[in-house]
Design a protein around this motif. Structure first.
Motif, short mmCIF file in Angstrom:
data_model
loop_
_atom_site.label_atom_id
_atom_site.label_comp_id
_atom_site.label_asym_id
_atom_site.label_seq_id
_atom_site.Cartn_x
_atom_site.Cartn_y
_atom_site.Cartn_z
N PRO A 156 -3.27 11.04 -7.28
CA PRO A 156 -3.01 9.70 -7.82
C PRO A 156 -2.62 9.69 -9.30
O PRO A 156 -1.72 8.94 -9.70
N ALA A 157 -3.23 10.55 -10.10
CA ALA A 157 -2.93 10.56 -11.53
C ALA A 157 -1.48 10.98 -11.77
O ALA A 157 -0.75 10.35 -12.53
N ALA A 158 -1.07 12.05 -11.10
CA ALA A 158 0.31 12.53 -11.25
C ALA A 158 1.29 11.50 -10.71
O ALA A 158 2.36 11.27 -11.28
N PHE A 159 0.91 10.86 -9.62
CA PHE A 159 1.78 9.85 -9.04
C PHE A 159 2.00 8.71 -10.02
O PHE A 159 3.13 8.28 -10.28
N ALA A 160 0.92 8.22 -10.58
CA ALA A 160 1.00 7.10 -11.52
C ALA A 160 1.81 7.49 -12.75
O ALA A 160 2.61 6.71 -13.26
#
Ligand code: C2E
Ligand code: MG
Ligand code: MG
Ligand code: MG
Length: 293
Positions: A269-273
């Motif tokens: 999720p962090a990389a996606f965001a």
């Protein structure tokens, strides 16, 4: 028919088969506690406008941080979960976790109101009459519009699903979530199935996308799916797009939404965001290179 004959049949059960069964059992036992021990994680893969690479949505894909085997992909454990009663707990976890994630991104302004999240659901989950209720409560709790959720079902659901499944699908549509048929073309569904079920879209299986540019039959299949979908008012997403050539053919065939390594793999999720606001390289070249290549 004697006892010894029966026993004799077990000789084909050789060492390697015993190992495979053993491994499956090991995975099943460990999977039993995976949810409780917080070992499941979701990664997110962008779904983009094919022509421009502009981000539109994402698919949530589950992974298992196995205590000793490393990170396992869903194809190694979802079938095992589906073969036991474990899929209900895992499916519910995926649903709740992904909606909570969607709400967080919406609140933080990472994504806008048009952004949707695609969530895979197993046939078994669609036999649960309480599914739409659980989903409704969760959407209300996090203040997420139902239209921002797409449930991905398999073709087998439409072919084998009974009355209960039909009811559940109607309940889900009444709630306002969208329903897409995943891996479209690999199962046994026909036009009639699409018409008789409240589905809103299809996802062309990547096995058809893989042959585009080289295999004219795959091209004809995609062309037919696009024509059929437009006649029925269904959304089409192409999955597994890896090359610019595949993108060009899909674009020419009228496919407008796509997902694949050309734009990005599933990430945490962090990389996606972090990557969401910034256009990917493929996206940038897609928007500036119309007509060249
Ligand atoms: P799917 O729903 O068709 O998901 C797409 C799969 O294709 C994903 O594999 C994704 O990582 C992979 N993929 C995406 N783009 C490309 C590409 O450009 N090239 C290639 N070669 N592959 C690409 P993944 O994550 O291993 O998932 C496999 C399957 O497991 C999914 O297929 C889905 O059927 C199932 N699955 C995943 N998450 C869940 C879940 O939460 N619940 C259930 N019931 N099933 C799930
Ligand atoms: Mg899917
Ligand atoms: Mg798919
Ligand atoms: Mg697939």
């Amino acid at each position: 028919r004697t006892k010894s004959e029966g026993r004799g049949s077990f000789t084909v059960f050789d060492a390697s088969m015993r190992m495979a069964v053993r491994e499956r059992l090991d995975i099943e036992v460990a999977l039993r506690s995976a949810v409780a021990q917080d070992q499941l994680v979701l990664e997110y893969q962008p779904i983009v406008r094919l022509a421009t690479g502009a981000p539109s949505g994402a698919e949530a894909l589950v992974r298992w941080r196995h205590p000793t085997r490393g990170v396992l992909g869903p194809t190694t454990f979802i079938p095992i979960a589906e073969g036991s009663n474990l899929i209900s707990a895992i499916g519910t976890w995926v649903l709740l976790r992904s909606i909570e994630q969607l709400a967080q991104w919406r609140r933080a302004g990472v994504v806008d109101d048009d952004f949707w999240l695609s969530i895979n659901v197993s046939p078994r989950q669609l036999t649960d009459r309480g599914l739409a209720g659980v989903l409704r409560a969760e959407l209300e709790r996090w203040d997420v519009p139902a239209a921002c959720v797409v449930l991905e079902i398999t073709e087998s659901v439409m072919v084998d699903g009974g009355d209960v499944t039909e009811h559940v699908m109607e309940d889900l549509r009444a709630l306002g979530v969208r329903i897409a048929v995943d891996d479209f073309g690999t199962g046994f569904s026909a036009l009639g199935y699409l018409r008789r079920h409240p589905v809103t879209g299809v996802k062309i299986d990547r096995s058809f996308v893989a042959g585009l540019g080289a295999n004219t039959e795959d091209e004809e299949i995609v062309r037919a799916v696009v024509a059929m979908s437009s006649a029925l008012g269904l959304t089409v997403v192409a999955e597994g797009v890896e090359t610019v050539d595949q993108r060009s053919v899909l674009d020419a065939l009228g496919v407008t939404l796509a997902q694949g390594w050309l734009w990005g793999r599933a990430t945490d999720p962090a990389a996606f965001a972090a990557g969401w606001a910034v256009p990917t390289q493929a996206a940038a070249s897609g928007s500036s290179s119309s007509g060249n290549s």
